[in-house]
Design a protein around this motif. Structure first.
Motif, PDB file in Angstrom:
ATOM      1  N   UNK A  41       0.618  -1.238  -0.205  1.00 34.74           N
ATOM      2  CA  UNK A  41       0.143  -0.011   0.044  1.00 34.74           C
ATOM      3  C   UNK A  41       0.900   1.247  -0.004  1.00 34.74           C
ATOM      4  N   UNK A  42       1.869   1.325   0.756  1.00 34.68           N
ATOM      5  CA  UNK A  42       3.036   2.589   0.641  1.00 34.68           C
ATOM      6  C   UNK A  42       3.365   2.557  -0.979  1.00 34.68           C
ATOM      7  N   UNK A  43       3.748   1.514  -1.530  1.00 35.78           N
ATOM      8  CA  UNK A  43       4.234   1.746  -2.846  1.00 35.78           C
ATOM      9  C   UNK A  43       3.132   2.266  -3.747  1.00 35.78           C
ATOM     10  N   UNK A  44       2.074   1.764  -3.556  1.00 39.20           N
ATOM     11  CA  UNK A  44       0.924   2.204  -4.407  1.00 39.20           C
ATOM     12  C   UNK A  44       0.526   3.859  -3.990  1.00 39.20           C
ATOM     13  N   UNK A  45       0.879   4.323  -2.843  1.00 42.07           N
ATOM     14  CA  UNK A  45       0.703   5.904  -2.597  1.00 42.07           C
ATOM     15  C   UNK A  45       2.011   6.528  -3.075  1.00 42.07           C
ATOM     16  N   UNK A  46       3.126   5.902  -3.284  1.00 40.53           N
ATOM     17  CA  UNK A  46       4.125   6.809  -3.909  1.00 40.53           C
ATOM     18  C   UNK A  46       4.129   6.929  -5.155  1.00 40.53           C
ATOM     19  N   UNK A  47       3.181   6.413  -5.934  1.00 39.90           N
ATOM     20  CA  UNK A  47       3.107   6.499  -7.375  1.00 39.90           C
ATOM     21  C   UNK A  47       2.415   7.843  -7.776  1.00 39.90           C
ATOM     22  N   UNK A  48       1.826   8.422  -6.688  1.00 38.64           N
ATOM     23  CA  UNK A  48       1.381   9.888  -6.908  1.00 38.64           C
ATOM     24  C   UNK A  48       2.392  10.884  -6.642  1.00 38.64           C
ATOM     25  N   UNK A  49       3.500  10.591  -6.123  1.00 37.62           N
ATOM     26  CA  UNK A  49       4.639  11.389  -5.784  1.00 37.62           C
ATOM     27  C   UNK A  49       5.136  12.551  -6.856  1.00 37.62           C
ATOM     28  N   UNK A  50       5.542  13.727  -6.369  1.00 33.18           N
ATOM     29  CA  UNK A  50       5.919  14.211  -7.660  1.00 33.18           C
ATOM     30  C   UNK A  50       7.586  14.071  -7.904  1.00 33.18           C
ATOM     31  N   UNK A  51       8.096  13.382  -6.943  1.00 32.19           N
ATOM     32  CA  UNK A  51       9.420  12.647  -7.113  1.00 32.19           C
ATOM     33  C   UNK A  51       9.435  11.631  -8.248  1.00 32.19           C
ATOM     34  N   UNK A  52       9.678  11.827  -9.279  1.00 28.99           N
ATOM     35  CA  UNK A  52       9.784  10.903 -10.244  1.00 28.99           C
ATOM     36  C   UNK A  52      10.894   9.477 -10.259  1.00 28.99           C
ATOM     37  N   UNK A  53      11.996   9.889  -9.264  1.00 27.78           N
ATOM     38  CA  UNK A  53      12.657   8.639  -9.238  1.00 27.78           C
ATOM     39  C   UNK A  53      11.984   7.899  -8.163  1.00 27.78           C
ATOM     40  N   UNK A  54      11.285   8.491  -7.107  1.00 28.46           N
ATOM     41  CA  UNK A  54      10.643   7.721  -6.371  1.00 28.46           C
ATOM     42  C   UNK A  54       9.556   6.828  -6.707  1.00 28.46           C
ATOM     43  N   UNK A  55       8.924   7.610  -7.569  1.00 24.77           N
ATOM     44  CA  UNK A  55       7.628   6.691  -8.484  1.00 24.77           C
ATOM     45  C   UNK A  55       8.318   5.746  -9.089  1.00 24.77           C
ATOM     46  N   UNK A  56       9.514   5.763 -10.049  1.00 23.49           N
ATOM     47  CA  UNK A  56      10.181   4.846 -10.526  1.00 23.49           C
ATOM     48  C   UNK A  56      10.409   3.576  -9.592  1.00 23.49           C
TER      49      UNK A  56
END
Length: 115
Positions: A41-56
């Motif tokens: 669930x935390x990973x799913x939430x990170x998909x909306x992050x403005x940090x593209x490296x974090x999203x990747x």
């Protein structure tokens, strides 16, 4: 040849059985499922992050976990998210929603199977 997933099920039970066998039994598989359900669930939430490296990174981790558990549609969606982030673009709301929806389906099936 691997057995096809049960119609409508997001997780391929044959993959789970193979993983269980490789891990030495149902108890080990349950531990893997519990860890997956706790962390994803935390990973799913990170998909909306403005940090593209974090999203990747989040998309890559989701893809790997989904592949290991036989959740092929979730793995495909996460792979698409990873490709978009690798290109330096933010994810479309529709893709984030699709990943989130598919994760809920996967989580529901895994929770039911481990009960």
């Amino acid at each position: 040849m691997a057995e096809e997933p049960h119609r409508g099920e997001p997780v391929d039970r044959a993959v789970l059985q193979s993983l269980s066998d490789a891990l030495g039994g149902a108890d080990s598989l349950t531990e893997v499922i519990d860890a997956y359900l706790a962390g994803t669930p935390e990973l799913v939430g990170l998909l909306a992050s403005p940090d593209i490296a974090e999203v990747r990174r989040a998309a890559h981790s989701m893809k790997s976990g989904a592949q290991a558990l036989g959740a092929s549609m979730l793995a495909e969606l996460a792979a698409e998210a990873e490709r978009v982030a690798r290109a330096g673009a933010p994810l479309r709301v529709e893709l984030v929603g699709a990943v989130s929806d598919e994760y809920r389906r996967v989580a529901a099936q895994l929770a039911a199977l481990r009960a």
